[in-house]
Scaffold this active site. Structure first.
Site, PDB file in Angstrom:
ATOM      1  N   TYR A 123       0.850  -1.203   0.000  1.00  8.61           N
ATOM      2  CA  TYR A 123       0.000   0.000   0.000  1.00  8.61           C
ATOM      3  C   TYR A 123       0.888   1.256   0.000  1.00  8.61           C
ATOM      4  CZ  TYR A 123      -2.953   3.704   2.036  1.00  8.61           C
ATOM      5  OH  TYR A 123      -3.603   4.880   2.287  1.00  8.61           O
TER       6      TYR A 123
HETATM    7  N1  LIG Z   1      -8.773   7.339   6.260  1.00 11.90           N
HETATM    8  C1  LIG Z   1      -7.484   7.406   6.554  1.00 11.90           C
HETATM    9  O1  LIG Z   1      -7.088   7.355   7.718  1.00 11.90           O
HETATM   10  C2  LIG Z   1      -6.447   7.561   5.465  1.00 11.90           C
HETATM   11  C3  LIG Z   1      -5.097   7.661   5.865  1.00 11.90           C
HETATM   12  C4  LIG Z   1      -4.126   7.815   4.865  1.00 11.90           C
HETATM   13  C5  LIG Z   1      -4.481   7.904   3.544  1.00 11.90           C
HETATM   14  N2  LIG Z   1      -5.805   7.783   3.177  1.00 11.90           N
HETATM   15  C6  LIG Z   1      -6.127   7.869   1.761  1.00 11.90           C
HETATM   16  O2  LIG Z   1      -7.172   8.804   1.594  1.00 11.90           O
HETATM   17  C7  LIG Z   1      -8.035   8.413   0.529  1.00 11.90           C
HETATM   18  C8  LIG Z   1      -9.463   8.303   1.010  1.00 11.90           C
HETATM   19  O3  LIG Z   1      -9.496   7.353   2.085  1.00 11.90           O
HETATM   20  P1  LIG Z   1     -10.843   6.922   2.805  1.00 11.90           P
HETATM   21  O4  LIG Z   1     -10.485   6.611   4.204  1.00 11.90           O
HETATM   22  O5  LIG Z   1     -11.910   7.890   2.502  1.00 11.90           O
HETATM   23  O6  LIG Z   1     -11.102   5.530   2.064  1.00 11.90           O
HETATM   24  P2  LIG Z   1     -12.463   4.930   1.450  1.00 11.90           P
HETATM   25  O7  LIG Z   1     -12.134   3.521   1.082  1.00 11.90           O
HETATM   26  O8  LIG Z   1     -13.584   5.164   2.379  1.00 11.90           O
HETATM   27  O9  LIG Z   1     -12.686   5.806   0.154  1.00 11.90           O
HETATM   28  C9  LIG Z   1     -12.132   5.504  -1.103  1.00 11.90           C
HETATM   29  C10 LIG Z   1     -13.277   5.489  -2.120  1.00 11.90           C
HETATM   30  O10 LIG Z   1     -12.699   5.284  -3.413  1.00 11.90           O
HETATM   31  C11 LIG Z   1     -13.479   4.356  -4.128  1.00 11.90           C
HETATM   32  N3  LIG Z   1     -12.591   3.666  -5.069  1.00 11.90           N
HETATM   33  C12 LIG Z   1     -11.575   2.816  -4.771  1.00 11.90           C
HETATM   34  N4  LIG Z   1     -11.003   2.361  -5.883  1.00 11.90           N
HETATM   35  C13 LIG Z   1     -11.655   2.950  -6.931  1.00 11.90           C
HETATM   36  C14 LIG Z   1     -11.521   2.886  -8.332  1.00 11.90           C
HETATM   37  N5  LIG Z   1     -10.607   2.100  -8.911  1.00 11.90           N
HETATM   38  N6  LIG Z   1     -12.360   3.623  -9.102  1.00 11.90           N
HETATM   39  C15 LIG Z   1     -13.314   4.423  -8.544  1.00 11.90           C
HETATM   40  N7  LIG Z   1     -13.487   4.511  -7.207  1.00 11.90           N
HETATM   41  C16 LIG Z   1     -12.666   3.787  -6.409  1.00 11.90           C
HETATM   42  C17 LIG Z   1     -14.070   3.419  -3.083  1.00 11.90           C
HETATM   43  O11 LIG Z   1     -15.279   2.806  -3.511  1.00 11.90           O
HETATM   44  C18 LIG Z   1     -14.271   4.351  -1.888  1.00 11.90           C
HETATM   45  O12 LIG Z   1     -15.588   4.829  -1.832  1.00 11.90           O
HETATM   46  C19 LIG Z   1      -7.453   7.112  -0.025  1.00 11.90           C
HETATM   47  O13 LIG Z   1      -6.628   7.417  -1.112  1.00 11.90           O
HETATM   48  C20 LIG Z   1      -6.625   6.587   1.132  1.00 11.90           C
HETATM   49  O14 LIG Z   1      -5.585   5.756   0.690  1.00 11.90           O
HETATM   50  C21 LIG Z   1      -6.790   7.619   4.115  1.00 11.90           C
END
Ligand SMILES: NC(=O)c1ccc[n+]([C@@H]2O[C@H](COP(=O)([O-])OP(=O)(O)OC[C@H]3O[C@@H](n4cnc5c(N)ncnc54)[C@H](O)[C@@H]3O)[C@@H](O)[C@H]2O)c1
Length: 322
Positions: free
Chosen positions: A151
């Site tokens: 990741y």
């Molecule tokens: N929540 C955290 O603590 C955290 C920490 C570090 C980084 N991030 C990053 O922040 C971003 C958002 O995270 P989140 O917690 O909201 O995650 P999440 O999984 O709730 O949201 C990601 C969304 O993207 C959509 N998605 C995934 N792959 C896709 C694709 N190929 N095409 C279209 N849609 C797609 C999913 O259906 C989901 O709704 C991500 O990039 C994640 O890696 C989150």
């Protein structure tokens, strides 16, 4: 502004889109509503966004470039790219999902941001890019060449890809390294959701690294506020910038669990386990750069943040018996 938010049905994407709509922006949302976790939760978030006339939603996978091009043709001012395969542990099980969404999907967003001359591309990176560091708190200049899961490797790659495009084609790009974002409408695969769910159902909770983990927990409203400040920043700046988005205070996981127990008025059945492969032991962010750049000031501590999550969880989730 007309803003494209990818991953708009996800945890952070939903909150961000909601705030941007409340500010009267037009938001174009894209999400494939995959089943990495309960798609009903994503649909429920989406239903709230769809109530606003300034929100347009397109359901597709960002690996499909033709569909991305159609959306980019809608004269977008700013792209906030949050769609990705998230989660550290799942990347040990299914690296292919990360390769597809985080590398191929990311490239599609990047190349079309170049083609369509997008004024500002902002995308989600992660604190996981830092791996296990010795010196804390970690600032943006710290080494990111030792990712301990795939990741993190995909997100580090995103930063390098973006940096090269920015230099070659003078693109304004911001990479946001989020540190454990939590709050209402949060992700079911994350600790706060799992612990709350299991404690309420009188099930055991698994605590890895014998409870010695420490995390810089970022409340969702602080995270959204940081993104909005970066979108609206007027300051002249270098083309590619990286920012830590965190609370700036690292907390022990044991303390986090104690607050959950207190809020639920229940004792957890704890099972202490060794460190898991791919788990980072401590995250602690230096947030001076974002503080200076846009006057970011995190304002929600874990006591308040956990309370707000549990209020939401009981009302929206647990009442349905899910
Ligand atoms: N929540 C955290 O603590 C955290 C920490 C570090 C980084 N991030 C990053 O922040 C971003 C958002 O995270 P989140 O917690 O909201 O995650 P999440 O999984 O709730 O949201 C990601 C969304 O993207 C959509 N998605 C995934 N792959 C896709 C694709 N190929 N095409 C279209 N849609 C797609 C999913 O259906 C989901 O709704 C991500 O990039 C994640 O890696 C989150």
């Amino acid at each position: 502004m007309k803003i494209l938010v990818t991953g708009c049905a996800g945890f952070i994407g939903f909150h961000l889109s909601k705030h941007l709509l409340e500010e009267n922006n037009n938001v174009i949302g894209v999400d494939n509503i995959n089943n990495y976790y309960d798609p009903n939760l994503k649909e429920k978030r989406l239903n709230i966004l769809k109530k606003n006339k300034k929100f347009k939603f397109y359901k597709f996978d960002i690996c499909n470039e033709d569909k991305i091009i159609k959306v980019f043709k809608k004269r977008i001012d700013c792209v906030i790219h949050l769609a990705a395969q998230a989660g550290v542990r799942y990347s040990l099980e299914n690296p292919d999902a990360y390769f597809q969404s985080n590398l191929k999907g990311f490239y599609n967003i990047l190349i079309n941001s170049k083609r369509f001359k997008i004024k500002h591309l902002i995308f989600a990176s992660t604190s996981s890019v830092y791996g296990n560091q010795k010196v804390m708190p970690i600032d943006e200049k710290s080494d990111i060449t030792n990712p301990i899961q795939f990741y993190a490797a995909t997100k580090t790659s995103n930063e390098l890809m973006a940096s090269s495009f920015s230099q070659l084609y003078q693109m304004k790009i911001s990479a946001l390294r989020f540190f454990t974002v939590y709050g209402p409408w949060g992700r079911p695969d994350m600790a706060l959701f799992k612990f709350t769910n299991n404690i309420l159902r009188k099930k055991q909770i698994d605590i890895y690294n014998f409870g010695k983990h420490k995390r810089d927990f970022t409340y969702i409203d602080d995270c959204v506020n940081a993104i909005k400040l970066i979108i609206h920043a007027k300051k002249k700046r270098k083309k590619f910038e990286v920012f830590n988005i965190a609370n700036g205070k690292s907390e022990k996981l044991e303390k986090y669990i104690k607050i959950i127990e207190r809020e639920l008025k229940l004792k957890a059945k704890k099972k202490y386990l060794p460190l898991q492969k791919g788990d980072i032991q401590t995250t602690s962010a230096n947030i001076n750069k974002i503080k200076k750049f846009v006057k970011y000031k995190p304002s929600v501590n874990i006591e308040t943040g956990i309370k707000k999550f549990i209020e939401w969880y009981k009302f929206y989730y647990y009442k349905n018996g899910k």
